[in-house]
Design an enzyme around this catalytic site. Structure first.
Site, PDB file in Angstrom:
ATOM      1  N   GLU A  48      -6.331 -10.772  -0.481  1.00  0.00           N
ATOM      2  CA  GLU A  48      -7.049 -10.524   0.778  1.00  0.00           C
ATOM      3  C   GLU A  48      -8.555 -10.498   0.517  1.00  0.00           C
ATOM      4  OE1 GLU A  48      -5.476  -7.158   2.952  1.00  0.00           O
ATOM      5  OE2 GLU A  48      -3.437  -7.578   2.309  1.00  0.00           O
ATOM      6  N   GLU A  84       0.784  -1.244   0.000  1.00  0.00           N
ATOM      7  CA  GLU A  84       0.000   0.000   0.000  1.00  0.00           C
ATOM      8  C   GLU A  84       0.815   1.292   0.000  1.00  0.00           C
ATOM      9  OE1 GLU A  84      -2.690  -0.272   3.323  1.00  0.00           O
ATOM     10  OE2 GLU A  84      -3.667  -2.063   2.532  1.00  0.00           O
TER      11      GLU A  84
HETATM   12  C1  GLA Z   1      -4.598  -4.320   4.732  1.00  0.00           C
HETATM   13  C2  GLA Z   1      -3.414  -5.181   5.099  1.00  0.00           C
HETATM   14  C3  GLA Z   1      -3.837  -6.428   5.800  1.00  0.00           C
HETATM   15  C4  GLA Z   1      -4.891  -6.173   6.857  1.00  0.00           C
HETATM   16  C5  GLA Z   1      -6.019  -5.393   6.267  1.00  0.00           C
HETATM   17  C6  GLA Z   1      -7.035  -5.084   7.317  1.00  0.00           C
HETATM   18  O1  GLA Z   1      -5.281  -4.811   3.669  1.00  0.00           O
HETATM   19  O2  GLA Z   1      -2.656  -5.530   3.987  1.00  0.00           O
HETATM   20  O3  GLA Z   1      -2.729  -6.997   6.403  1.00  0.00           O
HETATM   21  O4  GLA Z   1      -4.332  -5.487   7.927  1.00  0.00           O
HETATM   22  O5  GLA Z   1      -5.506  -4.186   5.778  1.00  0.00           O
HETATM   23  O6  GLA Z   1      -7.107  -5.996   8.320  1.00  0.00           O
END
Ligand code: GLA
Length: 347
Positions: free
Chosen positions: A258, A150
């Site tokens: 994710e 990010e």
């Molecule tokens: C981001 C991170 C994850 C997690 C999510 C929220 O996507 O990459 O590791 O912390 O936020 O839980």
């Protein structure tokens, strides 16, 4: 004679049962790529239903938190390996892949890195040392890492003003990949991981440009993690497919890293109704179909952000009351979305 007959019948029944079990469709045997889940050490240790479900359905795990920098180090910057080691060992015992997450993330910068006092030379050393220490420790077991997480702001193509960027300059992430490569060599796959890249053209373009530019420094990145924190009413199939295709075209491995689907209407959608279940199932079907269209050699896998609805980060992080984002309900039962997803995968 009678005894022989009963024995024979028993053996036949047992072997039928075993066959039926081995033929049962599960997430992991519906595909040729890995299906993963983000896992939490306390849940694995305290919830007796979690491990059996993981064993049955999944082929890969990611540490939800245990491998983030602020969790791996204590308040003096000393390493604390217990939870990460536990997950690595568990993965070994169960023959799961374990994907490393994540070496550098602005939200996981530990407090012991004193933001005011830190000069850029000191911070660069910390970055290098952290990345290389962790990669080297798990080199035999963890063959892929989200090196950088990010670096772009939420919905744009500008770099986020993190401590790392402010002190180390715009190229800091390329150097993070360089340090990772030095420690891991070519046998470790290095990923750039971000959210909204599936729905925001500007953001995915910027992410791809960034990692492509690292090549000018002689640094290669192997894969792009599309976090895929989706919302039920947002992002149509064409948009997601178009943005994923951009990374495919450049030859990157693609990780849906994710995946979950949130309820973006907390005011009026306050119950898990049949129509919600169907809509969720259709959205999961759509995601499976997009992923299937990626060439097999670029399919790194799909990872869900947690195992079941009860533990989703959407409830704890955003304080949402009405969330059912995953394939299993809080009692670890398969939801309609499970069948939508699996049926599409094995079609
Ligand atoms: C981001 C991170 C994850 C997690 C999510 C929220 O996507 O990459 O590791 O912390 O936020 O839980």
């Amino acid at each position: 004679m009678k005894l022989h007959f009963y024995l024979f019948a028993l053996i036949t029944t047992l072997s039928n049962l075993l066959n039926a079990q081995s033929q049962e469709i599960t997430l992991k045997n519906a595909t040729n790529f890995k299906i993963g889940a983000a896992v939490s050490v306390p849940v694995l240790k305290n919830d007796s239903l979690c491990l059996p479900l993981l064993r049955k359905e999944f082929s890969s795990i990611t540490a939800e938190n245990a491998m983030k920098m602020h969790k791996l180090t204590d308040k003096n910057g000393k390493y604390y390996w217990k939870d990460a080691d536990y997950l690595v060992q568990l993965a070994k015992e169960n023959q799961w892949r374990i994907h490393g997450h994540t070496l550098l993330w602005h939200e996981a910068t530990p407090k012991w890195i004193n933001q005011e006092k830190m000069d850029s030379i000191g911070l660069e050393k910390i970055m290098k040392n952290h990345i290389q220490t962790v990669i080297k420790r798990y080199k035999k077991s963890i063959k892929s890492w989200d090196v950088v997480n990010e670096i772009f702001t939420n919905d744009s193509d500008s770099l986020r003003n993190s401590l790392w960027k402010m002190k180390l300059g715009d190229q800091f992430a390329c150097r993070a990949f360089k340090y990772a490569r030095e420690a891991g060599g070519n046998e470790i796959l290095l990923f750039y991981n971000d959210f909204n890249t599936e729905k925001n053209d500007k953001k995915i373009n910027a992410a791809i440009n960034y990692v492509e530019n690292c090549k000018k420094m002689g640094v290669t990145v192997d894969g792009i993690g599309f976090q895929m924190h989706l919302a039920l009413d947002e992002a149509d199939s064409a948009t997601i497919a178009r943005n994923v295709a951009k990374a495919v075209k450049k030859g990157y491995l693609i990780h849906f890293s994710e995946l979950d689907i949130s309820n973006d209407n907390q005011e009026s959608r306050t119950a898990y109704t049949d129509s919600f279940a169907v809509a969720l199932s259709n959205k999961y079907r759509m995601i499976a179909s997009i992923y299937k269209s990626i060439p097999a050699e670029q399919q790194f896998g799909i990872t869900f952000w947690n195992v079941h609805d009860g533990k989703t980060w959407l409830k704890s992080y955003f304080k949402h009351l009405y969330e059912w984002p995953l394939l299993f309900d809080e009692k670890y039962q398969r939801k309609a979305a499970y069948y939508g997803f699996v049926n599409e995968l094995k079609k």
